[in-house]
Design an enzyme around this catalytic site. Structure first.
Site, PDB file in Angstrom:
ATOM      1  N   LYS A 240       0.850  -1.195   0.000  1.00 46.75           N
ATOM      2  CA  LYS A 240       0.000   0.000   0.000  1.00 46.75           C
ATOM      3  C   LYS A 240       0.887   1.246   0.000  1.00 46.75           C
ATOM      4  O   LYS A 240       1.915   1.277   0.692  1.00 46.75           O
ATOM      5  CB  LYS A 240      -0.890  -0.012   1.256  1.00 46.75           C
ATOM      6  CG  LYS A 240      -1.758   1.225   1.395  1.00 46.75           C
ATOM      7  CD  LYS A 240      -2.656   1.192   2.619  1.00 46.75           C
ATOM      8  CE  LYS A 240      -3.413   2.513   2.720  1.00 46.75           C
ATOM      9  NZ  LYS A 240      -4.302   2.588   3.876  1.00 46.75           N
TER      10      LYS A 240
ATOM     11  N   GLU B  74      -9.043  12.222  11.944  1.00 50.20           N
ATOM     12  CA  GLU B  74      -8.194  11.089  12.315  1.00 50.20           C
ATOM     13  C   GLU B  74      -7.382  11.335  13.578  1.00 50.20           C
ATOM     14  O   GLU B  74      -6.400  12.079  13.577  1.00 50.20           O
ATOM     15  CB  GLU B  74      -7.242  10.768  11.151  1.00 50.20           C
ATOM     16  CG  GLU B  74      -6.404   9.552  11.413  1.00 50.20           C
ATOM     17  CD  GLU B  74      -5.916   8.884  10.142  1.00 50.20           C
ATOM     18  OE1 GLU B  74      -6.310   9.307   9.043  1.00 50.20           O
ATOM     19  OE2 GLU B  74      -5.131   7.946  10.265  1.00 50.20           O
TER      20      GLU B  74
ATOM     21  N   GLU C 113      -7.381  -1.440   2.357  1.00 50.96           N
ATOM     22  CA  GLU C 113      -6.746  -0.181   2.784  1.00 50.96           C
ATOM     23  C   GLU C 113      -6.803  -0.061   4.309  1.00 50.96           C
ATOM     24  O   GLU C 113      -5.844   0.363   4.953  1.00 50.96           O
ATOM     25  CB  GLU C 113      -7.545   1.017   2.241  1.00 50.96           C
ATOM     26  CG  GLU C 113      -7.134   1.518   0.889  1.00 50.96           C
ATOM     27  CD  GLU C 113      -7.966   2.745   0.524  1.00 50.96           C
ATOM     28  OE1 GLU C 113      -8.881   2.594  -0.299  1.00 50.96           O
ATOM     29  OE2 GLU C 113      -7.710   3.838   1.065  1.00 50.96           O
TER      30      GLU C 113
ATOM     31  N   GLU D  53     -11.903  10.633  -5.062  1.00 50.73           N
ATOM     32  CA  GLU D  53     -11.868  10.545  -3.592  1.00 50.73           C
ATOM     33  C   GLU D  53     -11.121  11.750  -2.977  1.00 50.73           C
ATOM     34  O   GLU D  53     -11.576  12.340  -1.992  1.00 50.73           O
ATOM     35  CB  GLU D  53     -11.187   9.236  -3.173  1.00 50.73           C
ATOM     36  CG  GLU D  53     -11.224   9.005  -1.671  1.00 50.73           C
ATOM     37  CD  GLU D  53     -10.659   7.632  -1.265  1.00 50.73           C
ATOM     38  OE1 GLU D  53     -11.029   6.619  -1.882  1.00 50.73           O
ATOM     39  OE2 GLU D  53      -9.843   7.610  -0.331  1.00 50.73           O
TER      40      GLU D  53
HETATM   41  C1  LIG Z   1      -4.647  10.793   3.324  1.00 53.69           C
HETATM   42  C2  LIG Z   1      -5.865  11.195   3.625  1.00 53.69           C
HETATM   43  O1  LIG Z   1      -6.814  10.343   4.165  1.00 53.69           O
HETATM   44  C3  LIG Z   1      -6.437   9.111   4.765  1.00 53.69           C
HETATM   45  C4  LIG Z   1      -7.332   8.930   5.914  1.00 53.69           C
HETATM   46  C5  LIG Z   1      -8.566   8.327   5.802  1.00 53.69           C
HETATM   47  C6  LIG Z   1      -8.908   7.667   4.603  1.00 53.69           C
HETATM   48  C7  LIG Z   1      -7.994   7.503   3.610  1.00 53.69           C
HETATM   49  C8  LIG Z   1      -8.356   6.753   2.392  1.00 53.69           C
HETATM   50  O2  LIG Z   1      -9.440   6.139   2.343  1.00 53.69           O
HETATM   51  O3  LIG Z   1      -7.612   6.754   1.415  1.00 53.69           O
HETATM   52  C9  LIG Z   1      -6.588   7.991   3.743  1.00 53.69           C
HETATM   53  O4  LIG Z   1      -5.793   6.907   4.100  1.00 53.69           O
HETATM   54  C10 LIG Z   1      -6.320  12.575   3.409  1.00 53.69           C
HETATM   55  O5  LIG Z   1      -7.453  12.903   3.744  1.00 53.69           O
HETATM   56  O6  LIG Z   1      -5.521  13.408   2.909  1.00 53.69           O
HETATM   57 MG   LIG Z   2      -9.085   5.508   0.150  1.00 62.37          MG
END
Ligand SMILES: C=C(O[C@H]1C=CC=C(C(=O)O)[C@@H]1O)C(=O)O
Ligand SMILES: [Mg+2]
Length: 461
Positions: A219, A268, A312, A447
């Site tokens: 990842k 987070e 993920e 996203e």
């Molecule tokens: C890296 C970011 O989100 C992270 C945190 C939650 C979900 C994430 C995702 O689903 O990709 C990312 O890992 C960001 O918001 O810049």
């Molecule tokens: Mg994601």
């Protein structure tokens, strides 16, 4: 640490200056009192009038705010690593003269700050005001917890200080900071936005997915930037107010350094410490919110069962569990994630609770956890190398721990995402996403677009 029961600022200063003379030191004097209810944003705005650098922290799920104004000292001065900074903190605490009759977490002597995502990276011009590591002990701290407000004054005392003059100066500043008639500036509007190199970014996502398919990594989290031009020089207070009003379940934060400000609303949590209890959060895997309740529930259900998003997420859970095991016992991790709903999107969420082993600190946990695979990748070093070689962005403080820590072993750190760097009328917004083998560049691009929305909407977009 000297715990003092007396309360007048002047008599405390007399005492501290004597200590300084006797020990040829410059101890930190920290005094806390309860004050009338005050709007933290007004306090934040009033600090601007005193031209003080400001720090702001709010956990919007609770009524909890810490606002710092000015700097009595930076713990990271002369420290290259978190360990060295912790040593500075311990030394400072050992000499400090503290008057704080309250047990409330986040009151009294505390420090707020953050660090660069990758301290091995060369710092670009854009982040020049943000040291790789910077934790300030503000001169004035407002803490608001439910209906109670506390004011802490911190002074680095020197032997040639004049107690009467110093007490007067601090009192004058206090009056300005607590002036409830200070007006809040109005929000601005966005003049233009510029997506930085979108096709190159999608190409890098493809490259990362191929790298993963070839089994070089599992990842890799890739971030990109959106440049926003505002109608005028930004005011930070209305941006924070907008984030507090719209981003529930988030940490709203701001750190000023010189003329620049790094701020955001991150969902987070990296780690929270309450004495020996620690709490971390695995947050990764993303979907939009639905327009109706029915559509929202359908999207949430498919997110919970989506293989790509679960993968993920699971990388993050595995790594956080292992890291917590290192410094804690009673590590408890639920088997399956649940949904963490936010205004513009929803995430997969797994809370992790544990008990901190004796002799370990929140700094140990931060050092071990950062960067989690929600921001770096798996394996850590390979994904970081990929990011260094392929991402065209200096992340600066984006994606790194930001938060606070008090002298009673309480503290909380978030991961500085959903954030931006404000420089005059220019704001650089950052958003990233976890790339795994099945990632599609267009979907990942979409996203990141939703992840820009919380900041964009409060900037006036
Ligand atoms: C890296 C970011 O989100 C992270 C945190 C939650 C979900 C994430 C995702 O689903 O990709 C990312 O890992 C960001 O918001 O810049
Ligand atoms: Mg994601």
């Amino acid at each position: 640490m000297i715990d003092v029961k007396e309360t007048s600022l002047k008599s405390m200063l007399d005492r501290a200056i004597n200590e300084a003379k006797n020990n040829q030191s410059s101890p930190l004097l920290s005094m806390t009192k309860k004050i009338h209810d005050i709007n933290p944003l007004r306090f934040f705005e009033a600090a601007e009038q005193l031209a003080m650098n400001r720090s702001f922290w709010s956990a919007t799920a609770e009524t909890f705010y810490i606002v710092g104004a000015g700097s009595a000292c930076d713990l990271a001065d002369g420290a290259k690593t978190i360990e060295q900074m912790e040593e500075n903190w311990q030394n400072l605490l050992a000499e400090a003269i503290i008057h704080n009759p309250y047990k409330t977490s986040g009151t009294g002597l505390l420090t707020l700050g953050g660090m660069s995502f990758d301290r091995a990276e060369h710092k670009s011009e854009r982040w020049k005001n943000f040291s790789h590591l910077s934790f300030i002990i503000p001169e004035f701290i407002l803490t608001k917890n439910d209906d109670s407000c506390y004011l802490t004054i911190n002074i680095r005392v020197r032997e040639d200080d004049h107690p009467g003059q110093l007490a007067e100066r601090m009192k004058r500043m206090e009056r300005t900071l607590l002036d409830s008639s200070v007006s809040l500036p109005r929000a601005l509007s966005i003049k233009s936005t510029e997506d930085v190199a979108p096709s190159e970014w999608k190409q890098t996502v493809k490259c990362a997915a191929d790298y993963i398919k070839q089994h070089h990594a599992d990842k890799i989290v890739l971030a990109r930037e959106l440049q926003v031009k505002l109608s005028d020089e930004a005011h930070i207070t209305p941006i924070l107010r907008g984030l507090i009003e719209t981003q529930t379940n988030s940490y709203v934060f701001a750190f000023e350094r010189g003329e620049d400000c790094f701020l955001g609303a991150s969902p987070e949590r990296l780690v929270k410490q309450d004495k020996d209890k620690v709490l971390s959060t695995c947050l990764a895997g993303t979907a939009p919110r639905g327009k109706t309740q029915k559509e929202d529930a359908r999207i949430a259900n498919s997110l919970l069962h989506d293989e790509k998003n679960r993968s993920e997420h699971d990388f993050v859970v595995k790594m956080i569990r292992q890291s917590m095991d290192h410094y804690c016992f009673n590590v408890d991790v639920p088997e399956k994630p649940v949904i963490y709903p936010l205004k513009n999107l929803q995430h997969l969420y797994t809370p992790v609770t544990a008990t901190l082993r004796k002799w370990h600190s929140i700094f140990d946990i931060i050092g071990k956890l950062h960067p989690t695979p929600a921001l770096g990748g798996v394996p850590r070093e390979k994904s970081l190398a990929f990011i260094r070689n392929h991402e065209r962005l200096d992340r600066g403080w984006y994606g790194a721990p930001v938060g606070w820590l008090d002298s009673n072993f309480n503290g909380e750190f978030a991961v500085g995402i959903r954030s931006g760097l404000v420089q005059g009328d220019q704001v650089s917004l950052f958003a990233g996403c976890g790339i795994v083998r099945d990632s599609d560049p267009e979907e990942e691009y979409d996203e990141t677009n939703i992840k820009f929305m919380p900041m964009l909407s409060v900037l006036g977009g």
